[in-house]
Motif scaffolding. Sequence first.
Motif, short mmCIF file in Angstrom:
data_model
loop_
_atom_site.label_atom_id
_atom_site.label_comp_id
_atom_site.label_asym_id
_atom_site.label_seq_id
_atom_site.Cartn_x
_atom_site.Cartn_y
_atom_site.Cartn_z
N ILE A 45 14.40 -20.89 14.57
CA ILE A 45 15.26 -20.25 13.57
C ILE A 45 16.40 -21.19 13.19
CG2 ILE A 45 16.90 -18.35 13.18
CD1 ILE A 45 15.09 -16.66 15.07
N PHE A 46 17.04 -21.78 14.19
CA PHE A 46 18.17 -22.66 13.94
C PHE A 46 17.77 -23.92 13.18
CE2 PHE A 46 20.04 -20.87 18.12
CZ PHE A 46 20.48 -19.74 17.46
N SER A 47 16.57 -24.44 13.42
CA SER A 47 16.13 -25.66 12.74
C SER A 47 15.71 -25.38 11.30
CB SER A 47 15.00 -26.33 13.51
OG SER A 47 13.85 -25.53 13.49
N SER A 48 15.29 -24.14 11.01
CA SER A 48 14.80 -23.81 9.67
C SER A 48 15.86 -23.22 8.76
CB SER A 48 13.64 -22.82 9.77
OG SER A 48 12.58 -23.36 10.47
N CYS A 49 16.87 -22.59 9.33
CA CYS A 49 17.87 -21.87 8.54
C CYS A 49 19.27 -22.39 8.87
CB CYS A 49 17.84 -20.38 8.84
SG CYS A 49 16.25 -19.58 8.64
N SER A 50 20.13 -22.38 7.88
CA SER A 50 21.53 -22.71 8.15
C SER A 50 22.23 -21.47 8.71
CB SER A 50 22.22 -23.18 6.88
OG SER A 50 22.37 -22.11 5.97
N ALA A 51 23.39 -21.67 9.30
CA ALA A 51 24.14 -20.55 9.89
C ALA A 51 24.48 -19.50 8.84
CB ALA A 51 25.41 -21.06 10.57
N ASP A 52 24.74 -19.93 7.60
CA ASP A 52 25.04 -18.99 6.53
C ASP A 52 23.86 -18.08 6.23
OD1 ASP A 52 27.55 -20.10 6.27
OD2 ASP A 52 26.96 -21.45 4.66
N GLU A 53 22.66 -18.58 6.46
CA GLU A 53 21.46 -17.80 6.17
C GLU A 53 21.14 -16.79 7.27
OE1 GLU A 53 18.04 -20.15 5.08
OE2 GLU A 53 19.34 -21.60 4.09
N TYR A 54 21.25 -17.19 8.54
CA TYR A 54 20.80 -16.29 9.60
C TYR A 54 21.88 -15.39 10.17
CZ TYR A 54 22.27 -19.93 12.98
OH TYR A 54 22.97 -20.85 13.70
N ILE A 55 23.16 -15.61 9.82
CA ILE A 55 24.21 -14.69 10.28
C ILE A 55 24.51 -13.70 9.16
CG2 ILE A 55 26.64 -14.51 10.86
CD1 ILE A 55 26.38 -16.84 12.63
N ASP A 56 24.49 -12.42 9.51
CA ASP A 56 24.74 -11.36 8.55
C ASP A 56 26.25 -11.06 8.47
OD1 ASP A 56 24.64 -9.23 6.85
OD2 ASP A 56 23.45 -7.94 8.16
N ASN A 57 26.88 -11.55 7.41
CA ASN A 57 28.32 -11.36 7.22
C ASN A 57 28.69 -9.92 6.86
OD1 ASN A 57 28.29 -14.09 7.57
ND2 ASN A 57 28.75 -14.58 5.45
N GLU A 58 27.71 -9.13 6.49
CA GLU A 58 27.97 -7.76 6.04
C GLU A 58 27.75 -6.71 7.12
OE1 GLU A 58 29.22 -7.22 2.98
OE2 GLU A 58 29.19 -9.40 2.78
N CYS A 59 27.23 -7.11 8.28
CA CYS A 59 26.93 -6.11 9.31
C CYS A 59 28.21 -5.60 9.96
CB CYS A 59 25.98 -6.68 10.36
SG CYS A 59 26.68 -7.87 11.48
N SER A 60 28.12 -4.40 10.50
CA SER A 60 29.29 -3.77 11.10
C SER A 60 29.77 -4.53 12.34
CB SER A 60 29.00 -2.31 11.44
OG SER A 60 27.96 -2.23 12.39
N TYR A 61 28.85 -5.09 13.12
CA TYR A 61 29.23 -5.84 14.32
C TYR A 61 30.08 -7.05 13.95
CZ TYR A 61 28.97 -7.91 18.94
OH TYR A 61 29.30 -8.44 20.16
N TYR A 62 29.70 -7.74 12.88
CA TYR A 62 30.43 -8.92 12.40
C TYR A 62 31.86 -8.53 12.00
CZ TYR A 62 31.28 -13.19 9.64
OH TYR A 62 31.79 -14.36 9.15
N LYS A 63 31.98 -7.46 11.26
CA LYS A 63 33.29 -7.02 10.78
C LYS A 63 34.14 -6.44 11.91
CE LYS A 63 31.61 -6.03 6.16
NZ LYS A 63 31.31 -4.99 5.19
N LYS A 64 33.53 -5.63 12.78
CA LYS A 64 34.26 -4.95 13.84
C LYS A 64 34.85 -5.93 14.85
CE LYS A 64 32.18 -1.35 15.41
NZ LYS A 64 31.23 -0.50 16.15
N ASN A 65 34.15 -7.04 15.11
CA ASN A 65 34.60 -8.00 16.11
C ASN A 65 35.34 -9.19 15.52
OD1 ASN A 65 33.61 -6.90 18.72
ND2 ASN A 65 31.71 -6.89 17.56
N GLY A 66 35.69 -9.13 14.25
CA GLY A 66 36.56 -10.12 13.62
C GLY A 66 35.97 -11.51 13.46
N TYR A 67 34.68 -11.61 13.23
CA TYR A 67 34.05 -12.93 13.06
C TYR A 67 34.48 -13.60 11.76
CZ TYR A 67 31.09 -12.33 17.12
OH TYR A 67 30.63 -12.18 18.40
N SER A 68 34.97 -12.86 10.80
CA SER A 68 35.36 -13.46 9.52
C SER A 68 36.57 -14.38 9.67
CB SER A 68 35.63 -12.38 8.48
OG SER A 68 36.60 -11.49 8.95
N TRP A 69 37.42 -14.12 10.63
CA TRP A 69 38.59 -14.98 10.81
C TRP A 69 38.54 -15.79 12.11
CZ3 TRP A 69 40.93 -13.52 15.31
CH2 TRP A 69 40.77 -12.20 15.71
#
Length: 110
Positions: A45-69
């Motif tokens: 997965i990591f060799s085929s996709c960039s981090a922007d592609e495989y990380i879901d910026n819209e998921c609740s876990y991403y937002k709840k745990n402050g990954y945006s900052w």
Amino acid sequence: MLQIIGTNKCRSTQKAIRWCKERKIEFQYIDLNEKKLSKKEYESIFSSCSADEYIDNECSYYKKNGYSWREFNPQEEVIEHPELLRTPILRNKTKAHSGFDEEFLKEASK
């Protein structure tokens, strides 16, 4: 063989499974809620996709745990917290794609 990695609740995962069933394409489904991915699966997965592609910026876990900052290593975080993955992950041999993509499924089914 084609692998579809996702969760039962994900609409895009359901769409990929339905797409394959309608065309009678063999696939293996891996539910992230039941089974963890192996190191080699993550590497493909990591060799085929960039981090922007495989990380879901819209998921609740991403937002709840402050990954945006927060500064973090995307690969380490995804291994520890697979809920950050944008599902479905479509894998065929060494190639992988994040999200539902009809073109990738057509290529994988050949």
